[in-house]
Design a protein around this motif. Structure first.
Motif, mmCIF file in Angstrom:
data_model
loop_
_atom_site.group_PDB
_atom_site.id
_atom_site.type_symbol
_atom_site.label_atom_id
_atom_site.label_comp_id
_atom_site.label_asym_id
_atom_site.label_seq_id
_atom_site.Cartn_x
_atom_site.Cartn_y
_atom_site.Cartn_z
ATOM 1 N N PHE A 36 0.827 -1.204 0.000
ATOM 2 C CA PHE A 36 0.000 0.000 0.000
ATOM 3 C C PHE A 36 0.865 1.259 0.000
ATOM 4 O O PHE A 36 0.499 2.268 -0.602
ATOM 5 C CB PHE A 36 -0.940 0.010 1.212
ATOM 6 C CG PHE A 36 -2.091 -0.938 1.104
ATOM 7 C CD1 PHE A 36 -2.947 -0.899 0.007
ATOM 8 C CD2 PHE A 36 -2.335 -1.882 2.094
ATOM 9 C CE1 PHE A 36 -4.028 -1.771 -0.100
ATOM 10 C CE2 PHE A 36 -3.413 -2.762 1.993
ATOM 11 C CZ PHE A 36 -4.249 -2.705 0.894
ATOM 12 N N GLY A 40 0.076 2.329 -3.477
ATOM 13 C CA GLY A 40 -1.221 2.945 -3.245
ATOM 14 C C GLY A 40 -2.315 1.894 -3.252
ATOM 15 O O GLY A 40 -2.090 0.731 -3.604
ATOM 16 N N TYR A 41 -3.523 2.302 -2.875
ATOM 17 C CA TYR A 41 -4.625 1.349 -2.734
ATOM 18 C C TYR A 41 -5.025 0.726 -4.060
ATOM 19 O O TYR A 41 -5.187 -0.491 -4.178
ATOM 20 C CB TYR A 41 -5.828 2.050 -2.096
ATOM 21 C CG TYR A 41 -6.989 1.121 -1.822
ATOM 22 C CD1 TYR A 41 -7.053 0.406 -0.633
ATOM 23 C CD2 TYR A 41 -8.009 0.948 -2.754
ATOM 24 C CE1 TYR A 41 -8.107 -0.464 -0.373
ATOM 25 C CE2 TYR A 41 -9.073 0.092 -2.506
ATOM 26 C CZ TYR A 41 -9.110 -0.603 -1.313
ATOM 27 O OH TYR A 41 -10.160 -1.464 -1.074
ATOM 28 N N THR A 44 -2.536 -1.844 -5.589
ATOM 29 C CA THR A 44 -2.220 -2.996 -4.733
ATOM 30 C C THR A 44 -3.270 -4.074 -4.927
ATOM 31 O O THR A 44 -4.466 -3.792 -4.974
ATOM 32 C CB THR A 44 -2.175 -2.582 -3.254
ATOM 33 O OG1 THR A 44 -1.115 -1.650 -3.065
ATOM 34 C CG2 THR A 44 -1.931 -3.789 -2.352
ATOM 35 N N PHE A 71 -6.838 -3.587 4.100
ATOM 36 C CA PHE A 71 -6.423 -2.201 4.251
ATOM 37 C C PHE A 71 -6.853 -1.652 5.610
ATOM 38 O O PHE A 71 -6.079 -1.003 6.312
ATOM 39 C CB PHE A 71 -7.026 -1.364 3.117
ATOM 40 C CG PHE A 71 -6.638 0.089 3.159
ATOM 41 C CD1 PHE A 71 -5.354 0.492 2.845
ATOM 42 C CD2 PHE A 71 -7.566 1.060 3.505
ATOM 43 C CE1 PHE A 71 -4.986 1.831 2.888
ATOM 44 C CE2 PHE A 71 -7.212 2.405 3.551
ATOM 45 C CZ PHE A 71 -5.921 2.786 3.233
ATOM 46 N N SER A 124 -3.048 6.517 0.066
ATOM 47 C CA SER A 124 -4.153 5.698 -0.439
ATOM 48 C C SER A 124 -5.480 6.412 -0.270
ATOM 49 O O SER A 124 -6.333 6.386 -1.161
ATOM 50 C CB SER A 124 -4.182 4.345 0.279
ATOM 51 O OG SER A 124 -3.022 3.591 0.006
ATOM 52 N N ASN A 128 -8.078 7.277 -3.501
ATOM 53 C CA ASN A 128 -9.096 6.259 -3.722
ATOM 54 C C ASN A 128 -10.268 6.457 -2.765
ATOM 55 O O ASN A 128 -10.069 6.627 -1.562
ATOM 56 C CB ASN A 128 -8.491 4.862 -3.531
ATOM 57 C CG ASN A 128 -9.484 3.763 -3.801
ATOM 58 O OD1 ASN A 128 -10.168 3.321 -2.883
ATOM 59 N ND2 ASN A 128 -9.574 3.315 -5.040
ATOM 60 N N ALA A 131 -10.578 3.637 -0.028
ATOM 61 C CA ALA A 131 -9.570 3.818 1.015
ATOM 62 C C ALA A 131 -9.898 5.029 1.876
ATOM 63 O O ALA A 131 -9.729 5.005 3.095
ATOM 64 C CB ALA A 131 -8.187 3.980 0.392
#
Length: 205
Positions: A36, A40-41, A44, A71, A124, A128, A131
């Motif tokens: 992550f 990043g979200y 991943t 997450f 993240s 997103n 997230a």
């Protein structure tokens, strides 16, 4: 376990021992935080986390469920020190709460152990919606609400949110975006300048 099992000292097939399971979960969480943080979200994947942890994807799902659940768990673990913020507020007189909270939050970012997972969380959440929703749910329910309860002042939740916004913004510029001269400024200088503003948000008119 059968007599044969006892005599040979072998373990029957089935779920791994508790210590082995705990080690596996920790390894998956460590890998998830790395993924992550680096990707990043959105970029991943559960498969990528599994590969980094050296386990099968099905095992990641077994322990944590969906990517969103992984997450959220990773956030909860990494953000655990920040959830003690109400303690920093409760101890001592209210007129010093701004400095105590500022030192507490920036101290978490200064610590290299906790900085990387926090950067993963913030990056993240910024990029997103899913997230961001997880981050918002955790912050609102477990941190800001607890701070507001300690204040016992009008508009306590708004005060806590404004103080948090001040500190998160400072942390973003200093540790994530690394804007100079803030990124290289002495921590004590930052505390002296930021703490009165945080104090104003929390207890001002």
């Amino acid at each position: 376990m059968t007599d044969a099992d006892h005599s040979t000292g072998t373990r029957r097939r089935g779920r791994p021992p508790r210590t082995e399971a705990a080690d596996t979960r920790d390894r998956i969480l460590d890998a998830a935080r790395e993924e992550f943080s680096e990707r990043g979200y959105e970029k991943t994947s559960v498969r990528g986390i599994a590969k980094a942890a050296g386990v099968d994807s099905a095992l990641v799902h077994h322990y944590f469920g969906t990517k969103e659940q992984i997450f959220e768990t990773a956030i909860s673990v990494a953000f655990a020190p920040a959830l003690n913020a109400p303690i920093a507020i409760a101890e001592g007189p209210l007129d010093g709460v701004g400095e105590r909270l500022t030192r507490f939050v920036l101290g978490i970012w200064e610590n290299t152990t906790t900085r990387k997972p926090l950067m993963a969380i913030v990056r993240s959440a910024v990029n997103n919606d899913t997230a961001a929703a997880v981050f918002r749910r955790l912050i609102a329910s477990q941190l800001l609400r607890r701070i507001a309860e300690q204040l016992d002042l009008p508009d306590a939740e708004l005060r806590a949110e404004l103080a948090a916004a001040q500190l998160v913004g400072c942390a973003m510029l200093r540790y994530v975006i690394k804007v100079e001269p803030l990124a290289s400024a002495d921590l004590e200088q930052i505390v002296r300048r930021v703490a009165p503003v945080v104090q104003g948000h929390l207890t001002g008119p």
